[in-house]
Write a protein that holds these residues in place. Structure first.
Motif, PDB file in Angstrom:
ATOM      1  N   GLU A 190       2.170 -13.425  36.918  1.00 28.06           N
ATOM      2  CA  GLU A 190       1.028 -14.048  37.589  1.00 28.06           C
ATOM      3  C   GLU A 190       1.459 -15.303  38.344  1.00 28.06           C
ATOM      4  O   GLU A 190       0.979 -15.564  39.455  1.00 28.06           O
ATOM      5  N   LEU A 191       2.379 -16.075  37.741  1.00 28.50           N
ATOM      6  CA  LEU A 191       2.893 -17.262  38.424  1.00 28.50           C
ATOM      7  C   LEU A 191       3.615 -16.877  39.707  1.00 28.50           C
ATOM      8  O   LEU A 191       3.469 -17.554  40.735  1.00 28.50           O
ATOM      9  N   ALA A 192       4.387 -15.797  39.667  1.00 27.34           N
ATOM     10  CA  ALA A 192       5.078 -15.336  40.872  1.00 27.34           C
ATOM     11  C   ALA A 192       4.074 -15.037  41.983  1.00 27.34           C
ATOM     12  O   ALA A 192       4.289 -15.407  43.150  1.00 27.34           O
ATOM     13  N   ASP A 193       2.974 -14.377  41.635  1.00 26.77           N
ATOM     14  CA  ASP A 193       1.938 -14.079  42.632  1.00 26.77           C
ATOM     15  C   ASP A 193       1.337 -15.370  43.182  1.00 26.77           C
ATOM     16  O   ASP A 193       1.080 -15.487  44.385  1.00 26.77           O
ATOM     17  N   VAL A 194       1.113 -16.339  42.297  1.00 27.34           N
ATOM     18  CA  VAL A 194       0.547 -17.619  42.720  1.00 27.34           C
ATOM     19  C   VAL A 194       1.481 -18.322  43.699  1.00 27.34           C
ATOM     20  O   VAL A 194       1.050 -18.817  44.754  1.00 27.34           O
ATOM     21  N   LEU A 195       2.772 -18.367  43.374  1.00 24.90           N
ATOM     22  CA  LEU A 195       3.718 -19.084  44.228  1.00 24.90           C
ATOM     23  C   LEU A 195       3.892 -18.387  45.572  1.00 24.90           C
ATOM     24  O   LEU A 195       4.057 -19.045  46.604  1.00 24.90           O
ATOM     25  N   HIS A 196       3.843 -17.060  45.582  1.00 26.99           N
ATOM     26  CA  HIS A 196       3.835 -16.347  46.860  1.00 26.99           C
ATOM     27  C   HIS A 196       2.631 -16.774  47.692  1.00 26.99           C
ATOM     28  O   HIS A 196       2.746 -17.023  48.909  1.00 26.99           O
ATOM     29  N   ALA A 197       1.459 -16.844  47.057  1.00 20.63           N
ATOM     30  CA  ALA A 197       0.250 -17.227  47.783  1.00 20.63           C
ATOM     31  C   ALA A 197       0.327 -18.671  48.271  1.00 20.63           C
ATOM     32  O   ALA A 197      -0.134 -18.984  49.374  1.00 20.63           O
ATOM     33  N   VAL A 198       0.920 -19.548  47.458  1.00 20.63           N
ATOM     34  CA  VAL A 198       1.089 -20.944  47.866  1.00 20.63           C
ATOM     35  C   VAL A 198       1.963 -21.028  49.116  1.00 20.63           C
ATOM     36  O   VAL A 198       1.656 -21.764  50.061  1.00 20.63           O
ATOM     37  N   ARG A 199       3.048 -20.267  49.121  1.00 21.35           N
ATOM     38  CA  ARG A 199       3.906 -20.276  50.309  1.00 21.35           C
ATOM     39  C   ARG A 199       3.160 -19.729  51.529  1.00 21.35           C
ATOM     40  O   ARG A 199       3.291 -20.268  52.637  1.00 21.35           O
ATOM     41  N   GLU A 200       2.379 -18.670  51.329  1.00 19.02           N
ATOM     42  CA  GLU A 200       1.605 -18.129  52.443  1.00 19.02           C
ATOM     43  C   GLU A 200       0.617 -19.161  52.982  1.00 19.02           C
ATOM     44  O   GLU A 200       0.236 -19.109  54.152  1.00 19.02           O
ATOM     45  N   GLY A 201       0.243 -20.101  52.111  1.00 15.79           N
ATOM     46  CA  GLY A 201      -0.652 -21.174  52.546  1.00 15.79           C
ATOM     47  C   GLY A 201       0.069 -22.310  53.252  1.00 15.79           C
ATOM     48  O   GLY A 201      -0.563 -23.300  53.623  1.00 15.79           O
ATOM     49  N   GLY A 202       1.382 -22.195  53.429  1.00 12.01           N
ATOM     50  CA  GLY A 202       2.131 -23.173  54.219  1.00 12.01           C
ATOM     51  C   GLY A 202       2.898 -24.211  53.431  1.00 12.01           C
ATOM     52  O   GLY A 202       3.431 -25.158  54.019  1.00 12.01           O
ATOM     53  N   VAL A 203       2.978 -24.053  52.108  1.00  9.04           N
ATOM     54  CA  VAL A 203       3.688 -25.028  51.283  1.00  9.04           C
ATOM     55  C   VAL A 203       5.120 -24.556  51.033  1.00  9.04           C
ATOM     56  O   VAL A 203       5.339 -23.439  50.570  1.00  9.04           O
ATOM     57  N   THR A 204       6.086 -25.399  51.357  1.00 14.10           N
ATOM     58  CA  THR A 204       7.489 -25.144  51.055  1.00 14.10           C
ATOM     59  C   THR A 204       7.756 -25.569  49.619  1.00 14.10           C
ATOM     60  O   THR A 204       7.176 -26.542  49.142  1.00 14.10           O
ATOM     61  N   MET A 205       8.632 -24.836  48.924  1.00 17.72           N
ATOM     62  CA  MET A 205       8.875 -25.141  47.512  1.00 17.72           C
ATOM     63  C   MET A 205      10.354 -25.126  47.180  1.00 17.72           C
ATOM     64  O   MET A 205      11.126 -24.344  47.730  1.00 17.72           O
TER      65      MET A 205
END
Length: 254
Positions: A190-205
């Motif tokens: 679930e965290l992996a899905d969240v971080l993918h979505a965060v990146r799609e929202g324009g956040v670099t990590m």
């Protein structure tokens, strides 16, 4: 396009022991960079050097056109850089919602007097912060904990609260120190899905992580450290087969 984060020659020793040795690193905007390595490799020290919690002996850190060496960690949220920590640093007396709201306070303009008098601006900003916090809490599936004291949550959920607080600051770059620690396999997916979505929202990590399944699932680039040095830096599939990486992790040469 210039990298969002550029590290050059970053070094730091403690008592004659080189914790980080001449590290170079570039993070492109819109990507997820994993930093991996065995315990004691210097990964967290690297984040501490980037974010000003530790002063480097040598080297430079450029973030979005700003030189970070010499800046206080308090300056970084206003530049668009947020981080989490290896051990969750939540305010024990505050609820999950209130802890997440703390991450967005850089957007407020109310000051001490208006806070004390509960003037309309203060009340409006508080409503906006609460709304943003609730959105992120829902995004990370933490709604059932919103009114609970943050430190009463299981360790894995506390780490997700830290992620939510980091995102509340609307960062350009989010640094995550072992975000999957304490999560089971289902929660890690679930965290992996969240971080993918965060990146799609324009956040670099940039994330430090020991969970290789998470690293391989979400990373665009992987940097491997051992004894303070970078020993590999490539796409996940190449790093996975690198002999030096296998030796550092497994003690074998192939």
């Amino acid at each position: 396009m210039s990298p969002l984060l550029t590290v050059r020659g970053l070094s730091r020793s403690f008592g004659g022991v080189a914790a980080v040795q001449s590290v170079d690193l570039e993070v492109e905007q819109g990507t997820i960079r994993a930093v991996i390595g065995p315990n004691g490799a210097g990964k967290t020290t690297l984040l501490d050097l980037v974010t000003g919690f530790t002063k480097p002996d040598m080297g430079t850190v450029d973030f979005d056109g700003h030189q970070l060496v010499g800046r206080s960690p308090r300056d970084l949220p206003s530049l668009g850089l947020m981080r989490t920590f290896q051990s969750a640093r939540l305010v024990p007396s505050l609820t999950v919602r209130e802890n997440v709201m703390l991450g967005a306070y850089r957007f407020t303009r109310a000051r001490f007097l208006s806070d004390a008098l509960r003037l309309p601006r203060t009340r409006r900003e508080e409503r906006e912060l609460r709304s943003r916090a609730d959105e992120l809490i829902g995004f990370l599936d933490l709604t059932r904990f919103a009114d609970s004291r943050a430190t009463d949550l299981p360790a894995g959920a506390q780490r997700l609260v830290e992620v939510a607080r980091g995102l509340a600051g609307a960062p350009k770059l989010l640094l995550l120190d072992e975000p999957a620690a304490g999560l089971d396999d289902s929660e890690t997916r679930e965290l992996a899905d969240v971080l993918h979505a965060v990146r799609e929202g324009g956040v670099t990590m940039v994330l430090i992580e020991h969970n290789m399944s998470l690293v391989l699932a979400i990373s665009d680039q992987v940097t491997v450290m051992d004894a303070g040095k970078v020993i590999a830096d490539d796409v996940p599939s190449t790093v996975r087969e690198d002999a030096a990486v296998r030796k550092a992790y497994l003690g074998v040469a192939s």
